[in-house]
Design a protein around this motif. Sequence first.
Motif, PDB file in Angstrom:
ATOM      1  N   ASN A   1       0.844  -1.181   0.000  1.00 26.53           N
ATOM      2  CA  ASN A   1       0.000   0.000   0.000  1.00 26.53           C
ATOM      3  C   ASN A   1       0.891   1.247   0.000  1.00 26.53           C
ATOM      4  OD1 ASN A   1      -1.851   2.009   0.563  1.00 26.53           O
ATOM      5  ND2 ASN A   1      -3.018   0.747   1.998  1.00 26.53           N
ATOM      6  N   TYR A   2       1.193   1.733  -1.216  1.00 25.36           N
ATOM      7  CA  TYR A   2       2.178   2.824  -1.344  1.00 25.36           C
ATOM      8  C   TYR A   2       1.715   4.137  -0.718  1.00 25.36           C
ATOM      9  CZ  TYR A   2       5.350   0.032  -4.122  1.00 25.36           C
ATOM     10  OH  TYR A   2       6.238  -0.931  -4.521  1.00 25.36           O
ATOM     11  N   SER A   3       0.425   4.444  -0.801  1.00 27.44           N
ATOM     12  CA  SER A   3      -0.001   5.730  -0.239  1.00 27.44           C
ATOM     13  C   SER A   3      -0.061   5.656   1.297  1.00 27.44           C
ATOM     14  CB  SER A   3      -1.338   6.174  -0.821  1.00 27.44           C
ATOM     15  OG  SER A   3      -2.322   5.200  -0.545  1.00 27.44           O
ATOM     16  N   TYR A   4      -0.260   4.464   1.813  1.00 29.37           N
ATOM     17  CA  TYR A   4      -0.331   4.299   3.280  1.00 29.37           C
ATOM     18  C   TYR A   4       0.946   4.783   3.967  1.00 29.37           C
ATOM     19  CZ  TYR A   4      -0.376   1.901   7.808  1.00 29.37           C
ATOM     20  OH  TYR A   4      -0.299   1.606   9.146  1.00 29.37           O
ATOM     21  N   ILE A   5       2.098   4.498   3.349  1.00 29.38           N
ATOM     22  CA  ILE A   5       3.348   4.849   4.042  1.00 29.38           C
ATOM     23  C   ILE A   5       3.494   6.368   4.236  1.00 29.38           C
ATOM     24  CG2 ILE A   5       4.589   2.738   3.366  1.00 29.38           C
ATOM     25  CD1 ILE A   5       6.256   4.466   1.410  1.00 29.38           C
ATOM     26  N   PHE A   6       2.769   7.136   3.422  1.00 27.56           N
ATOM     27  CA  PHE A   6       2.756   8.590   3.637  1.00 27.56           C
ATOM     28  C   PHE A   6       1.622   8.991   4.578  1.00 27.56           C
ATOM     29  CE2 PHE A   6       1.304  12.871   2.210  1.00 27.56           C
ATOM     30  CZ  PHE A   6       2.405  13.587   2.665  1.00 27.56           C
ATOM     31  N   LYS A   7       0.441   8.475   4.290  1.00 26.62           N
ATOM     32  CA  LYS A   7      -0.754   8.891   5.059  1.00 26.62           C
ATOM     33  C   LYS A   7      -0.671   8.478   6.529  1.00 26.62           C
ATOM     34  CE  LYS A   7      -3.863   8.545   1.093  1.00 26.62           C
ATOM     35  NZ  LYS A   7      -4.660   7.469   0.453  1.00 26.62           N
ATOM     36  N   GLU A   8       0.039   7.395   6.771  1.00 18.39           N
ATOM     37  CA  GLU A   8       0.204   6.867   8.123  1.00 18.39           C
ATOM     38  C   GLU A   8       0.631   7.955   9.113  1.00 18.39           C
ATOM     39  OE1 GLU A   8       3.475   4.145   8.158  1.00 18.39           O
ATOM     40  OE2 GLU A   8       2.848   3.147  10.004  1.00 18.39           O
TER      41      GLU A   8
ATOM     42  N   GLU B   1       1.112  11.483   7.998  1.00 22.25           N
ATOM     43  CA  GLU B   1       1.167  12.594   7.041  1.00 22.25           C
ATOM     44  C   GLU B   1       1.583  13.923   7.684  1.00 22.25           C
ATOM     45  OE1 GLU B   1      -2.096  12.609   4.351  1.00 22.25           O
ATOM     46  OE2 GLU B   1      -1.747  14.681   3.707  1.00 22.25           O
ATOM     47  N   GLU B   2       0.991  14.223   8.833  1.00 21.92           N
ATOM     48  CA  GLU B   2       1.273  15.524   9.456  1.00 21.92           C
ATOM     49  C   GLU B   2       2.739  15.678   9.833  1.00 21.92           C
ATOM     50  OE1 GLU B   2      -1.099  17.087  12.798  1.00 21.92           O
ATOM     51  OE2 GLU B   2      -2.814  16.325  11.632  1.00 21.92           O
ATOM     52  N   GLU B   3       3.269  14.634  10.437  1.00 20.11           N
ATOM     53  CA  GLU B   3       4.690  14.688  10.847  1.00 20.11           C
ATOM     54  C   GLU B   3       5.613  14.817   9.644  1.00 20.11           C
ATOM     55  OE1 GLU B   3       5.996  11.766  14.150  1.00 20.11           O
ATOM     56  OE2 GLU B   3       4.085  11.017  13.335  1.00 20.11           O
ATOM     57  N   PHE B   4       5.300  14.046   8.587  1.00 23.63           N
ATOM     58  CA  PHE B   4       6.144  14.112   7.391  1.00 23.63           C
ATOM     59  C   PHE B   4       6.088  15.511   6.781  1.00 23.63           C
ATOM     60  CE2 PHE B   4       5.289   9.333   6.926  1.00 23.63           C
ATOM     61  CZ  PHE B   4       6.511   9.006   7.496  1.00 23.63           C
ATOM     62  N   CYS B   5       4.867  16.055   6.677  1.00 24.74           N
ATOM     63  CA  CYS B   5       4.720  17.377   6.061  1.00 24.74           C
ATOM     64  C   CYS B   5       5.490  18.428   6.854  1.00 24.74           C
ATOM     65  CB  CYS B   5       3.243  17.763   5.947  1.00 24.74           C
ATOM     66  SG  CYS B   5       2.418  16.844   4.647  1.00 24.74           S
ATOM     67  N   LYS B   6       5.412  18.325   8.160  1.00 23.26           N
ATOM     68  CA  LYS B   6       6.108  19.278   9.012  1.00 23.26           C
ATOM     69  C   LYS B   6       7.623  19.190   8.778  1.00 23.26           C
ATOM     70  CE  LYS B   6       6.109  20.612  13.897  1.00 23.26           C
ATOM     71  NZ  LYS B   6       7.195  19.820  14.504  1.00 23.26           N
TER      72      LYS B   6
ATOM     73  N   PRO C   1       1.253 -11.109   0.933  1.00 22.06           N
ATOM     74  CA  PRO C   1       1.277  -9.727   1.439  1.00 22.06           C
ATOM     75  C   PRO C   1       1.950  -9.657   2.814  1.00 22.06           C
ATOM     76  CG  PRO C   1      -0.892 -10.251   0.555  1.00 22.06           C
ATOM     77  CD  PRO C   1      -0.107 -11.536   0.570  1.00 22.06           C
ATOM     78  N   MET C   2       2.864  -8.719   2.983  1.00 25.19           N
ATOM     79  CA  MET C   2       3.580  -8.539   4.253  1.00 25.19           C
ATOM     80  C   MET C   2       3.995  -7.081   4.346  1.00 25.19           C
ATOM     81  SD  MET C   2       5.137  -9.180   7.074  1.00 25.19           S
ATOM     82  CE  MET C   2       4.978 -10.918   7.425  1.00 25.19           C
ATOM     83  N   ASN C   3       3.236  -6.314   5.090  1.00 24.89           N
ATOM     84  CA  ASN C   3       3.609  -4.916   5.322  1.00 24.89           C
ATOM     85  C   ASN C   3       2.795  -4.392   6.501  1.00 24.89           C
ATOM     86  OD1 ASN C   3       1.106  -3.412   4.280  1.00 24.89           O
ATOM     87  ND2 ASN C   3       1.601  -4.782   2.572  1.00 24.89           N
ATOM     88  N   THR C   4       3.198  -3.226   7.010  1.00 26.72           N
ATOM     89  CA  THR C   4       2.617  -2.742   8.272  1.00 26.72           C
ATOM     90  C   THR C   4       1.191  -2.214   8.134  1.00 26.72           C
ATOM     91  OG1 THR C   4       3.721  -0.632   7.912  1.00 26.72           O
ATOM     92  CG2 THR C   4       4.826  -2.192   9.380  1.00 26.72           C
ATOM     93  N   SER C   5       0.670  -2.142   6.902  1.00 32.04           N
ATOM     94  CA  SER C   5      -0.725  -1.701   6.782  1.00 32.04           C
ATOM     95  C   SER C   5      -1.699  -2.860   7.006  1.00 32.04           C
ATOM     96  CB  SER C   5      -0.976  -1.067   5.407  1.00 32.04           C
ATOM     97  OG  SER C   5      -1.047  -2.072   4.405  1.00 32.04           O
ATOM     98  N   LEU C   6      -1.170  -4.074   7.121  1.00 32.35           N
ATOM     99  CA  LEU C   6      -2.047  -5.248   7.256  1.00 32.35           C
ATOM    100  C   LEU C   6      -2.441  -5.492   8.711  1.00 32.35           C
ATOM    101  CD1 LEU C   6      -0.122  -7.787   4.978  1.00 32.35           C
ATOM    102  CD2 LEU C   6      -2.136  -6.435   4.366  1.00 32.35           C
TER     103      LEU C   6
END
Length: 370
Positions: free
Chosen positions: A10-17, A19-24, A347-352
């Motif tokens: 889930n490529y967008s999840y790694i950002f949205k997870e 988002e605020e901290e990354f944007c800052k 499937p193996m990633n932290t969004s699961l």
Amino acid sequence: MTKRTIPFFNYSYIFKEREEEFCKALTETCRRGAYIMQQELTNFEEKLSSYLGVKHAIGTADGTMALITSLKAAEIGLGDEVIVPSHTFVASAAAIHHVGAKPVLADCARDHLVDPVDVARRVTKRTKAIMSVQLNGRTANMDPLLKLAEEAKLKIVEDSCQALGSKFKGRFAGTFGVAGAFSFYPSKTLGCFGDGGAVVTNDDAVAEQLKLLRDHGRGPDGKVWEFGYNSRLDNVQAAVLLLKLQNYDEAVAKRRELARHYHEALKDVSEILLPPGPDESADHFDIYQNYEIEARDRDRLRAYLAAEGVKTIIQWGGHVIHQFEKLGLNSDLPYAEAMSAKFMLLPMNTSLSNEDVDYVSEKIRQFYRK
Ligand SMILES: *Cc1c(COP(=O)(O)O)cnc(C)c1O
């Protein structure tokens, strides 16, 4: 069971997870105009080296350049042979080729990592190094490889691109040889928002060499000492990685929990071979970059799972390196050869969630019951 849709990654999840901290962090870094070799890079390099307990970490443009510069710094070049498993990303062998050396392929074992017995068979007068690839988040049994390296006076350069935080006998992947390469490609366990990589080493001279190589051969005074590359880790990626490294142990724990669920749910399915479970051996601490199985009737299983909403992947497009005939590499690799018709990634990633894993497992069991 109600139908679920489970993407492989889930490529967008790694950002949205977060988002605020990354944007800052990104806003703060960009407002300062801090793009190339700035504070965030230095901070990340310090945090990464202390996380792994090594003296030096040097950010690079990506994992492939981390491998190329590692081999260069280990003084591997024209006429040398480097033994590397055939079950790896082509970048491992390409890096060897691009420093002028010859990749000699070795077979893998049941855990899909390089087979030390086969490595020993492939040593010649020209062998200069072993590139152990710590695949799928697992560190190879390094004891026989270290012993062989000592006896035959070979260097070890690690492709630990899939294994940040993985350990063998308490020692981290990437810290066994002259240098260890990491990748921060988005789907890697520590992924940034584009390409990124790093090399770690305990050798001061190798570290100095790596710093020159990644920045056009230039020293801190701007003087050029040798021909180098443009291969720096972008400062904005370093800012993202700094944030992600803070919570990295939690991400690893989550992956191990998912692996535990797969293991419990699938261990008695005789048609598939599972990777070693997270609690199977005290010598190994696996971080499950991937959950790679071997499956009977693989292609039909994949199609069945896809129809049930579960996306799977076959690494390297289904070909281990010796099967790319145009590369002209050695090909007597029976395990890898047979495995290539059976291997696939669940499937193996932290969004699961654990429930997602239970769903995938139940669908696999259903397929073989039919
Ligand atoms: C991802 C990966 C690389 C290369 O990393 P990039 O950052 O994509 O250049 C090399 N080896 C292995 C085993 C990898 O998984």
